[in-house]
Write an enzyme that holds these catalytic residues in place. Structure first.
Site, PDB file in Angstrom:
ATOM      1  N   LYS A  13     -10.903  44.676  35.909  1.00 48.09           N
ATOM      2  CA  LYS A  13      -9.763  45.061  35.060  1.00 48.09           C
ATOM      3  C   LYS A  13      -9.180  43.859  34.308  1.00 48.09           C
ATOM      4  O   LYS A  13      -8.893  43.950  33.128  1.00 48.09           O
ATOM      5  CB  LYS A  13      -8.639  45.693  35.908  1.00 48.09           C
ATOM      6  CG  LYS A  13      -9.039  46.952  36.648  1.00 48.09           C
ATOM      7  CD  LYS A  13      -7.836  47.600  37.334  1.00 48.09           C
ATOM      8  CE  LYS A  13      -7.169  46.748  38.394  1.00 48.09           C
ATOM      9  NZ  LYS A  13      -8.031  46.421  39.548  1.00 48.09           N
ATOM     10  N   ARG A  87       0.026  51.493  40.533  1.00 48.39           N
ATOM     11  CA  ARG A  87      -0.757  51.297  41.748  1.00 48.39           C
ATOM     12  C   ARG A  87      -0.598  52.464  42.719  1.00 48.39           C
ATOM     13  O   ARG A  87      -1.250  52.495  43.755  1.00 48.39           O
ATOM     14  CB  ARG A  87      -0.209  50.080  42.430  1.00 48.39           C
ATOM     15  CG  ARG A  87      -0.931  48.791  42.687  1.00 48.39           C
ATOM     16  CD  ARG A  87      -2.316  48.595  42.407  1.00 48.39           C
ATOM     17  NE  ARG A  87      -2.807  47.409  43.056  1.00 48.39           N
ATOM     18  CZ  ARG A  87      -2.988  46.229  42.466  1.00 48.39           C
ATOM     19  NH1 ARG A  87      -2.718  46.071  41.196  1.00 48.39           N
ATOM     20  NH2 ARG A  87      -3.473  45.227  43.142  1.00 48.39           N
ATOM     21  N   ARG A 126     -14.982  35.248  42.904  1.00 45.67           N
ATOM     22  CA  ARG A 126     -14.092  35.091  41.745  1.00 45.67           C
ATOM     23  C   ARG A 126     -13.381  33.735  41.731  1.00 45.67           C
ATOM     24  O   ARG A 126     -12.873  33.284  42.743  1.00 45.67           O
ATOM     25  CB  ARG A 126     -13.058  36.218  41.781  1.00 45.67           C
ATOM     26  CG  ARG A 126     -12.026  36.165  40.697  1.00 45.67           C
ATOM     27  CD  ARG A 126     -11.412  37.500  40.461  1.00 45.67           C
ATOM     28  NE  ARG A 126     -10.667  38.032  41.588  1.00 45.67           N
ATOM     29  CZ  ARG A 126     -10.108  39.239  41.583  1.00 45.67           C
ATOM     30  NH1 ARG A 126     -10.234  40.025  40.537  1.00 45.67           N
ATOM     31  NH2 ARG A 126      -9.437  39.662  42.630  1.00 45.67           N
ATOM     32  N   ARG A 159      -7.970  32.654  44.127  1.00 48.36           N
ATOM     33  CA  ARG A 159      -6.720  33.306  44.538  1.00 48.36           C
ATOM     34  C   ARG A 159      -6.597  33.299  46.052  1.00 48.36           C
ATOM     35  O   ARG A 159      -7.577  33.529  46.751  1.00 48.36           O
ATOM     36  CB  ARG A 159      -6.720  34.753  44.036  1.00 48.36           C
ATOM     37  CG  ARG A 159      -6.386  34.861  42.578  1.00 48.36           C
ATOM     38  CD  ARG A 159      -6.578  36.254  42.058  1.00 48.36           C
ATOM     39  NE  ARG A 159      -6.038  37.302  42.919  1.00 48.36           N
ATOM     40  CZ  ARG A 159      -5.928  38.567  42.555  1.00 48.36           C
ATOM     41  NH1 ARG A 159      -6.299  38.935  41.341  1.00 48.36           N
ATOM     42  NH2 ARG A 159      -5.460  39.476  43.377  1.00 48.36           N
ATOM     43  N   ARG A 170      -6.831  45.037  51.005  1.00 54.45           N
ATOM     44  CA  ARG A 170      -6.554  45.457  49.624  1.00 54.45           C
ATOM     45  C   ARG A 170      -7.407  46.663  49.250  1.00 54.45           C
ATOM     46  O   ARG A 170      -6.956  47.565  48.534  1.00 54.45           O
ATOM     47  CB  ARG A 170      -6.811  44.294  48.664  1.00 54.45           C
ATOM     48  CG  ARG A 170      -5.684  43.258  48.732  1.00 54.45           C
ATOM     49  CD  ARG A 170      -6.074  41.948  48.099  1.00 54.45           C
ATOM     50  NE  ARG A 170      -6.419  42.052  46.714  1.00 54.45           N
ATOM     51  CZ  ARG A 170      -7.245  41.201  46.073  1.00 54.45           C
ATOM     52  NH1 ARG A 170      -7.800  40.207  46.724  1.00 54.45           N
ATOM     53  NH2 ARG A 170      -7.492  41.361  44.810  1.00 54.45           N
TER      54      ARG A 170
END
Ligand code: AMP
Length: 215
Positions: A13, A87, A126, A159, A170
């Site tokens: 996203k 969300r 990532r 992160r 998550r």
């Protein structure tokens, strides 16, 4: 353009939102980025949400809605791409009401679909640039020089919530609270589903081709 990007953590996203912003000049509103900036700056909001984010839980709706309201008001006439918001159903309904008040309903909710097995690899690989916001993946789209941003040369970071334990939570939170939004937007006739498999450029072109025409 007024669109929402839906998809599991790691579905791409953020990457797609940045590309849309570059091509169409729309404002990208990422609640995750806004919250991370508040944590990094140590603001009262940041202090309140730090532990919640590190656990991979959702920040209370009221706090997120305050952020969104301000940013939507600032988005110019070219519109916005929302990344990471809504969300849950309460946030989606609040957004519907906010936009209905302005007479500017959402044009589409774009669901980026990715295989669950692919997600963990994507998230743990990532890396992002703290200086310019560019996003990389050590497996699928590494920088030319290990650990350095291609665009600005800054040192890439990971992160703090991209570790395996938090990622698992998550994903569970996503399944329970966010995945039902696909149905919410399908019922509204606004859902567009795009495959998130393959390289980001190909996903982007498929996404753009699927967008409703008009402003
Ligand atoms: P993201 O960058 O979208 O993956 O978001 C990172 C974290 O920020 C999430 O795991 C949540 O803790 C928090 N967060 C981001 N957006 C929202 C939202 N719309 N509602 C509640 N919490 C959020």
């Amino acid at each position: 353009m007024r669109i929402v990007l839906l998809g599991a953590p790691g579905s791409g996203k953020g990457t797609q939102a940045k590309r849309l912003a570059e091509r169409f000049g729309v404002a990208t509103i990422s609640t995750g980025d806004l919250l991370r900036a508040a944590v990094a700056a140590g603001t009262p909001l940041g202090q309140r949400v730090k532990a919640i984010m590190e656990a991979g839980e959702l920040v209370p709706d009221a706090l997120v809605l305050d952020l969104i309201r301000d940013r939507l008001a600032e988005a110019g006439p070219r519109g916005f791409v929302l990344d990471g918001f809504p969300r849950n159903l309460a946030q989606a309904e609040a957004l519907d009401a906010l936009l209905a008040d302005q007479g500017l309903p959402l044009q589409a909710a774009v669901y980026i679909e990715v295989d669950p097995e692919e997600i963990v690899r994507r998230i743990t690989g990532r890396r992002s640039c703290p200086a310019c916001g560019a996003i990389y993946n050590v497996y699928s789209s590494p920088p030319a020089v290990d650990g350095r941003c291609d665009r600005c040369g800054a040192e890439l970071t990971q992160r703090s919530d991209d570790n395996e334990d938090t990622v698992r939570n998550r994903l569970a939170v996503y399944e329970r609270q966010t995945a039902p939004l696909v149905e919410h937007y399908r019922k509204q006739g606004r859902l567009i589903t795009v495959s998130g498999r393959g390289d980001p450029e190909a996903v982007f072109e498929a996404l753009v081709a699927a967008l409703p025409k008009g402003d």
